[in-house]
Design a protein around this motif. Structure first.
Motif, short mmCIF file in Angstrom:
data_model
loop_
_atom_site.label_atom_id
_atom_site.label_comp_id
_atom_site.label_asym_id
_atom_site.label_seq_id
_atom_site.Cartn_x
_atom_site.Cartn_y
_atom_site.Cartn_z
N GLY A 202 0.79 -1.23 0.00
CA GLY A 202 0.00 0.00 0.00
C GLY A 202 0.82 1.27 0.00
N GLY A 203 2.14 1.12 -0.01
CA GLY A 203 3.03 2.28 -0.06
C GLY A 203 3.23 2.96 1.28
N ALA A 204 2.88 2.29 2.37
CA ALA A 204 2.98 2.93 3.69
C ALA A 204 4.19 2.48 4.49
N ALA A 205 5.04 1.61 3.92
CA ALA A 205 6.21 1.12 4.67
C ALA A 205 7.34 0.84 3.70
N PRO A 206 8.60 1.02 4.13
CA PRO A 206 9.74 0.73 3.27
C PRO A 206 9.98 -0.77 3.16
N GLY A 207 10.71 -1.17 2.14
CA GLY A 207 10.96 -2.58 1.90
C GLY A 207 11.84 -3.24 2.95
N ALA A 208 12.66 -2.45 3.63
CA ALA A 208 13.56 -3.05 4.63
C ALA A 208 12.78 -3.78 5.71
N GLY A 209 11.62 -3.26 6.08
CA GLY A 209 10.80 -3.92 7.10
C GLY A 209 10.33 -5.29 6.63
N THR A 210 9.96 -5.39 5.37
CA THR A 210 9.55 -6.67 4.81
C THR A 210 10.71 -7.66 4.83
N ASP A 211 11.90 -7.19 4.45
CA ASP A 211 13.06 -8.08 4.42
C ASP A 211 13.36 -8.64 5.80
N ARG A 212 13.34 -7.78 6.82
CA ARG A 212 13.63 -8.25 8.19
C ARG A 212 12.56 -9.24 8.66
N ALA A 213 11.31 -8.92 8.40
CA ALA A 213 10.23 -9.81 8.84
C ALA A 213 10.27 -11.14 8.08
N LEU A 214 10.63 -11.11 6.82
CA LEU A 214 10.74 -12.33 6.03
C LEU A 214 11.87 -13.21 6.56
N ASP A 215 13.02 -12.60 6.85
CA ASP A 215 14.13 -13.37 7.42
C ASP A 215 13.72 -14.00 8.75
N ALA A 216 13.01 -13.23 9.57
CA ALA A 216 12.58 -13.75 10.87
C ALA A 216 11.64 -14.94 10.72
N LEU A 217 10.74 -14.88 9.74
CA LEU A 217 9.81 -15.98 9.54
C LEU A 217 10.54 -17.23 9.06
N ILE A 218 11.50 -17.07 8.18
CA ILE A 218 12.26 -18.22 7.69
C ILE A 218 12.98 -18.90 8.84
N VAL A 219 13.54 -18.11 9.74
CA VAL A 219 14.21 -18.68 10.92
C VAL A 219 13.20 -19.41 11.80
N ALA A 220 12.04 -18.82 12.04
CA ALA A 220 11.01 -19.44 12.87
C ALA A 220 10.53 -20.75 12.27
N MET A 221 10.43 -20.81 10.95
CA MET A 221 10.01 -22.04 10.29
C MET A 221 11.07 -23.12 10.43
N GLU A 222 12.31 -22.74 10.36
CA GLU A 222 13.38 -23.71 10.53
C GLU A 222 13.40 -24.25 11.96
N GLN A 223 13.08 -23.43 12.93
CA GLN A 223 13.03 -23.88 14.32
C GLN A 223 11.93 -24.91 14.54
N CYS A 224 10.88 -24.85 13.74
CA CYS A 224 9.80 -25.84 13.84
C CYS A 224 10.25 -27.19 13.30
N ARG A 225 11.20 -27.18 12.37
CA ARG A 225 11.53 -28.40 11.64
C ARG A 225 12.77 -29.10 12.12
N CYS A 226 13.68 -28.41 12.83
CA CYS A 226 14.91 -29.05 13.26
C CYS A 226 15.43 -28.36 14.51
N PRO A 227 16.27 -29.07 15.29
CA PRO A 227 16.75 -28.50 16.54
C PRO A 227 17.86 -27.47 16.39
#
Length: 238
Positions: A202-227
């Motif tokens: 919607g043009g209300a936030a810079p892309g850097a916020g998306t990048d950080r949140a995306l990286d955080a989700l990938i890490v969280a998903m990996e924590q679900c799948r392996c120790p």
């Protein structure tokens, strides 16, 4: 309802037939029968019954010897075993329990009440959500691969609305399902990504916020799948 798996062991074919007919009165029971202790030990390891109904007096390998064999194998050591015997004096019953039996059923038994009695000794039924939870983890694995690919494409192709929408759609689905299967943190992180991607579209936030949140989700998903979870700083960028 989840079936209760009963392994019945008796060298007398007539007894095996009566027990099978008795337990068939309860639709929740699934029964397999064995004619010897040796056969029972092998079938228990293969089939993983919820309870084993074991005759005491059998040739070659009697009930107590069969129970001892079951307890020596880690795969069958915890299976509940109920002895069936005509020897039901208190002294004998105490001896059978001291060997590790969870109960003793007297011969002759009442065919009409056998199922209800065995139900009290069976292991708790499997969690009906367990299969769904397993399937969800497989989905997490697939979605993690997709999000890693989207992360690389953000750097290579730029931040097209179509790509951002793919990221938003994936995070939205994970946010809704994660908590149901016991992954509350994953659900929260996915919801955070959905919010920032929606804001960027919607043009209300810079892309850097998306990048950080995306990286955080990938890490969280990996924590679900392996120790050994990934560190966001170790994510390779194209």
């Amino acid at each position: 309802m989840t079936a209760i798996r009963v392994l019945h062991v008796d060298d007398e074919p007539d007894i095996r037939e009566v027990v099978e007919l008795s337990l068939a009165l309860d639709p929740d029971f699934t029964v397999r029968s064995c004619a010897s202790g040796r056969e029972a030990v092998a079938m228990a390891a293969e089939w993983a019954p919820d309870v084993i109904l074991l005759d005491v007096m059998m040739p070659v390998m009697d009930g107590p010897a069969t129970l001892a064999q079951l307890r020596q194998n880690a795969a069958t050591a915890d299976f509940p075993v109920v002895f069936m015997t005509a020897r039901t004096q208190a002294r004998e019953t105490d001896r059978f329990r001291s060997l590790g039996a969870v109960g003793v059923i007297a011969k002759p038994f009442d065919p009409m009440t056998l199922a209800a009695l065995l139900r009290t000794y069976a292991r708790p039924s499997h969690d009906p959500l367990e299969q769904l939870r397993t399937e969800f983890l497989r989905r997490v694995e697939r979605d993690a691969e997709h999000l890693l690919e989207y992360r690389k494409r953000l750097d290579v192709e730029g931040r097209s609305p179509a790509l951002l929408e793919q990221i938003r759609s994936t995070s939205h689905a994970l946010a809704g399902a994660g908590g149901i299967y016991g992954f509350a943190q994953l659900s929260d992180v996915a919801a955070d990504l959905e919010d920032v991607v929606t804001a960027e579209i919607g043009g209300a936030a810079p892309g850097a916020g998306t990048d950080r949140a995306l990286d955080a989700l990938i890490v969280a998903m990996e924590q679900c799948r392996c120790p050994a979870p990934l560190d966001a700083r170790s994510l390779k960028r194209a």
